[in-house]
Motif scaffolding. Sequence first.
Motif, PDB file in Angstrom:
ATOM      1  N   GLY A 596      19.974  12.928  19.079  1.00  0.00           N
ATOM      2  CA  GLY A 596      18.950  13.586  18.010  1.00  0.00           C
ATOM      3  C   GLY A 596      19.498  13.361  17.152  1.00  0.00           C
ATOM      4  N   LEU A 597      18.888  13.039  16.786  1.00  0.00           N
ATOM      5  CA  LEU A 597      19.690  13.238  15.515  1.00  0.00           C
ATOM      6  C   LEU A 597      18.618  13.899  14.196  1.00  0.00           C
ATOM      7  CD1 LEU A 597      22.362  10.156  14.758  1.00  0.00           C
ATOM      8  CD2 LEU A 597      22.412  12.634  15.491  1.00  0.00           C
ATOM      9  N   TRP A 598      18.375  14.798  13.288  1.00  0.00           N
ATOM     10  CA  TRP A 598      16.611  15.101  12.905  1.00  0.00           C
ATOM     11  C   TRP A 598      16.735  14.682  11.952  1.00  0.00           C
ATOM     12  CZ3 TRP A 598      15.696  15.097  17.084  1.00  0.00           C
ATOM     13  CH2 TRP A 598      16.174  16.081  18.477  1.00  0.00           C
ATOM     14  N   ARG A 599      18.101  14.456  11.212  1.00  0.00           N
ATOM     15  CA  ARG A 599      17.741  13.988   9.633  1.00  0.00           C
ATOM     16  C   ARG A 599      19.140  13.215   9.629  1.00  0.00           C
ATOM     17  NH1 ARG A 599      19.464  18.921   5.614  1.00  0.00           N
ATOM     18  NH2 ARG A 599      17.119  19.636   6.091  1.00  0.00           N
ATOM     19  N   ARG A 600      18.755  11.879   9.103  1.00  0.00           N
ATOM     20  CA  ARG A 600      19.632  11.364   9.012  1.00  0.00           C
ATOM     21  C   ARG A 600      20.092  10.757   7.904  1.00  0.00           C
ATOM     22  NH1 ARG A 600      16.892   6.985  13.343  1.00  0.00           N
ATOM     23  NH2 ARG A 600      16.550   8.409  15.345  1.00  0.00           N
ATOM     24  N   GLY A 601      21.141  10.024   7.335  1.00  0.00           N
ATOM     25  CA  GLY A 601      21.372   9.751   6.413  1.00  0.00           C
ATOM     26  C   GLY A 601      21.344   7.891   5.799  1.00  0.00           C
ATOM     27  N   GLU A 602      21.005   7.755   4.572  1.00  0.00           N
ATOM     28  CA  GLU A 602      20.540   6.367   4.051  1.00  0.00           C
ATOM     29  C   GLU A 602      21.315   5.630   5.198  1.00  0.00           C
ATOM     30  OE1 GLU A 602      20.577   6.669   0.184  1.00  0.00           O
ATOM     31  OE2 GLU A 602      19.192   8.145  -0.603  1.00  0.00           O
ATOM     32  N   ASN A 603      22.972   5.284   4.715  1.00  0.00           N
ATOM     33  CA  ASN A 603      22.996   5.126   5.260  1.00  0.00           C
ATOM     34  C   ASN A 603      23.378   4.368   6.970  1.00  0.00           C
ATOM     35  OD1 ASN A 603      23.184   3.023   2.931  1.00  0.00           O
ATOM     36  ND2 ASN A 603      25.383   4.659   2.490  1.00  0.00           N
ATOM     37  N   GLU A 604      22.635   5.385   7.685  1.00  0.00           N
ATOM     38  CA  GLU A 604      23.329   5.951   9.135  1.00  0.00           C
ATOM     39  C   GLU A 604      22.488   4.768   9.714  1.00  0.00           C
ATOM     40  OE1 GLU A 604      22.816   8.822  12.613  1.00  0.00           O
ATOM     41  OE2 GLU A 604      22.187   9.658  10.443  1.00  0.00           O
ATOM     42  N   GLN A 605      23.311   4.196  10.992  1.00  0.00           N
ATOM     43  CA  GLN A 605      22.770   3.729  11.653  1.00  0.00           C
ATOM     44  C   GLN A 605      23.036   4.017  13.126  1.00  0.00           C
ATOM     45  OE1 GLN A 605      21.949   0.075  11.243  1.00  0.00           O
ATOM     46  NE2 GLN A 605      22.225   0.942   9.240  1.00  0.00           N
ATOM     47  N   LEU A 617      12.150  15.821  17.916  1.00  0.00           N
ATOM     48  CA  LEU A 617      12.629  16.754  19.295  1.00  0.00           C
ATOM     49  C   LEU A 617      10.838  16.288  20.596  1.00  0.00           C
ATOM     50  CD1 LEU A 617      12.730  20.859  18.800  1.00  0.00           C
ATOM     51  CD2 LEU A 617      14.014  19.198  19.631  1.00  0.00           C
ATOM     52  N   ARG A 618       9.837  15.835  20.392  1.00  0.00           N
ATOM     53  CA  ARG A 618       9.110  14.756  20.305  1.00  0.00           C
ATOM     54  C   ARG A 618       9.473  13.314  21.132  1.00  0.00           C
ATOM     55  NH1 ARG A 618       4.698  11.103  20.023  1.00  0.00           N
ATOM     56  NH2 ARG A 618       2.841  11.810  21.175  1.00  0.00           N
ATOM     57  N   GLU A 619       9.915  12.963  19.813  1.00  0.00           N
ATOM     58  CA  GLU A 619      10.920  11.654  20.848  1.00  0.00           C
ATOM     59  C   GLU A 619      11.744  11.739  21.894  1.00  0.00           C
ATOM     60  OE1 GLU A 619      12.694   9.569  17.809  1.00  0.00           O
ATOM     61  OE2 GLU A 619      10.256   9.124  16.542  1.00  0.00           O
ATOM     62  N   MET A 620      12.918  13.215  21.219  1.00  0.00           N
ATOM     63  CA  MET A 620      13.361  12.859  21.873  1.00  0.00           C
ATOM     64  C   MET A 620      12.624  13.933  23.688  1.00  0.00           C
ATOM     65  SD  MET A 620      17.117  14.346  21.711  1.00  0.00           S
ATOM     66  CE  MET A 620      18.195  14.273  22.349  1.00  0.00           C
ATOM     67  N   VAL A 621      11.860  14.383  24.446  1.00  0.00           N
ATOM     68  CA  VAL A 621      11.464  14.894  25.289  1.00  0.00           C
ATOM     69  C   VAL A 621      10.441  13.108  25.633  1.00  0.00           C
ATOM     70  CG1 VAL A 621       9.519  16.158  26.340  1.00  0.00           C
ATOM     71  CG2 VAL A 621      10.546  16.614  24.892  1.00  0.00           C
ATOM     72  N   ILE A 622      10.146  12.711  24.613  1.00  0.00           N
ATOM     73  CA  ILE A 622       9.763  11.356  25.407  1.00  0.00           C
ATOM     74  C   ILE A 622      10.927  10.614  25.743  1.00  0.00           C
ATOM     75  CG2 ILE A 622       8.707   9.179  24.538  1.00  0.00           C
ATOM     76  CD1 ILE A 622       7.241  10.721  22.996  1.00  0.00           C
ATOM     77  N   HIS A 623      11.892  10.157  25.394  1.00  0.00           N
ATOM     78  CA  HIS A 623      12.923   9.141  26.138  1.00  0.00           C
ATOM     79  C   HIS A 623      14.018  10.236  27.069  1.00  0.00           C
ATOM     80  CE1 HIS A 623      13.095   7.437  22.776  1.00  0.00           C
ATOM     81  NE2 HIS A 623      13.668   7.738  21.431  1.00  0.00           N
ATOM     82  N   CYS A 624      13.452  11.254  27.732  1.00  0.00           N
ATOM     83  CA  CYS A 624      13.724  11.587  28.630  1.00  0.00           C
ATOM     84  C   CYS A 624      12.779  11.922  29.690  1.00  0.00           C
ATOM     85  CB  CYS A 624      14.035  13.224  28.299  1.00  0.00           C
ATOM     86  SG  CYS A 624      16.114  14.232  27.347  1.00  0.00           S
ATOM     87  N   ARG A 625      11.865  11.820  29.072  1.00  0.00           N
ATOM     88  CA  ARG A 625      10.564  11.607  30.529  1.00  0.00           C
ATOM     89  C   ARG A 625      10.889  10.637  31.127  1.00  0.00           C
ATOM     90  NH1 ARG A 625       6.766  14.811  33.338  1.00  0.00           N
ATOM     91  NH2 ARG A 625       5.752  12.913  34.399  1.00  0.00           N
ATOM     92  N   ASP A 626      11.419   9.083  30.164  1.00  0.00           N
ATOM     93  CA  ASP A 626      11.393   7.809  29.894  1.00  0.00           C
ATOM     94  C   ASP A 626      12.341   7.633  31.001  1.00  0.00           C
ATOM     95  OD1 ASP A 626       8.734   7.196  29.284  1.00  0.00           O
ATOM     96  OD2 ASP A 626      10.495   6.876  26.589  1.00  0.00           O
TER      97      ASP A 626
END
Length: 643
Positions: A596-605, A617-626
């Motif tokens: 979980g990267l809540w703040r990503r840099g402009e050039n981050e991959q 966090l919501r995406e994190m819970v969805i990924h763990c649930r999947d």
Amino acid sequence: MIEIDPPARAQVVPAEVPGLAALLSLAVGVVSVAALYLARDVLVPIMLAILLSFILSPVVELLQRLRLPRVPSVVLAVVIALSVAGVLATVMGTQVASLATDAPRYAVTIRHKVREAQSSTIGQLPAMIGALGRQFDRASGGLANPVRVVSGPRALRTAPPPLPVEVRTPPLSPIALMRAVLAPVIGPLETTGIVVIVAIFILLQREDLRDRLIRIFGATDLHRTTTAMDDAASRLSRYFLTQVAINALFGTIIGSGLYFIGVPSPALWGVLAGLLRFLPYIGPVLAAIPPLILAAAVGPDWAMSFWVIGLFLVVEPIMGYVVEPMVYGHSTGLSPVAVIVSAIFWTWLWGPIGLILSTPLTLCLVVLGRHVKRLEFLDVMLGDRPALTPVESFYQRMLAGDPDEALDQAEALLRDRSLSSYYDEVVVKGLQMAAADCLRGVLDDARLDRVRRAARALIADLAGHDDSNPPPARGTAPNVRTLAEKALPATAAPIAAVHPLTAAWQANGAILCVAGRGPLDEVGSSILAQLLDKHDLGSRTATYAEVSRDRIAELDVSGVLAVAVTYLDLDGNPAHLRTLLRRLHDRLPGVPVTVGLWRRGENEQESPDADQVAGNLREMVIHCRDIAEAGGAADRDLMAAFA
């Protein structure tokens, strides 16, 4: 010859002084206040006319909807208003005339009751003091040298009596008598005429005045500016008309109650109560004083006075705390402190008329500040909307170490959003502000520890809330949101379960929540663990030190089926994240890892070593649930194959 430079002179930086822009703003403010004070004789009738136009505008619109032309509608509305004012003045005049005939009898009754009250309370004080003095005299054995009191000097007995002096005023001439009689009447009539004429022209030229205001303030978006001004005018009209109706209802109830109690001239006191209620806070108190005194003068005892006090104590709270919130909504848009300060300010400028106009004028300034960008400071100073966004307010509560106020704010926001949405939009962003301040060196260790403890206390207090969208409250408009709430996006759809989870994924420690390297990443991992538990996913947390190069071999990985790494603040893709993911893959081969990267840099991959990368966090819970549902489905297929 070697030249030696003279030593540099020590320089002292002068203290900062207000700049030209600040001084100019101060001068404009002083000139504006002086102009309001000096031009009060001109501005007060104009303000009264504007207020009257706001009140009559809905009436004019109603008459126009009944197919009446514009000019007759305006004239008829003004005639109705003048007729109502004339009826009220006639009622008050007749009631005062009937009351004046019995005023001497009422005065005698009040003096008698006051004398009885004094004799039963303060009147007994001299006797008590005398008895106390006699007891003290007996205890001390009497005075050693008694003093003889002489009634007065003999010279005063022989002095001649003073000469009587009588002052007589000369009789007034007919012109002077006419001037003395008409002077108190001409002033109010002039003001009334000016108010009526200006109000008529405002109602007739409303669209033209709106266009001129748009031209004065400028408009880059004509459609939005016109919509904003129409909305502001309609809101003010509805507010003022509703206030008139509520105050009229208040006066009617008070007059009826005084009639049944038996107070003389109840219509007079009802009208006076309705008019004085336009004064903020002190109006009902002032309205209760005359009937209270009259009740004391009429009744044989104090029972009628207590009934009058009870009437005002019951009716005013019901009107202020039940009827007005139901009609106006939760708030009129004004700060309570601003109402008091504005009442003092306008009374100082314009006297009693300023006190009556203080709330309408302040409301006009607040509405103007909400729609004109250059006057936004008026909304911040006088409005009731929060000056700070929910994120800023949360961070301020954390800095102050006050989780209780943060909990109040959280419960207010959780009325229309899920717990994960509140964590994502408020808590995580507030903790990111704290982490940024820590990296800049403006947040010392003591304050950082205070933020950690306050955040953990808040998370513990929110453990009883479910991560689901609450149902909309009855009777509330879905589009009515405060400034702070509008700063937040609408809550997302709830996280729905597709397949049931197996017992292994529900066991404690099935998902290992690993904190990142940041100063507040442990708080983020605790929030994630709480949300996973609310979605039937067993979890436990691990600090960054526990997965370090030296201690990861000692990490208990029994029952771990997935790993979730949280970073509150991460710019770019630093090496320590890649090495952390490599250590986790080595320690837990084949176990999926979500970052979980809540703040990503402009050039981050996205990290190649992570199976999933989540932005909140919501995406994190969805990924763990999947992952858990996919693992449970695979286990069920395997068991079915063996069966």
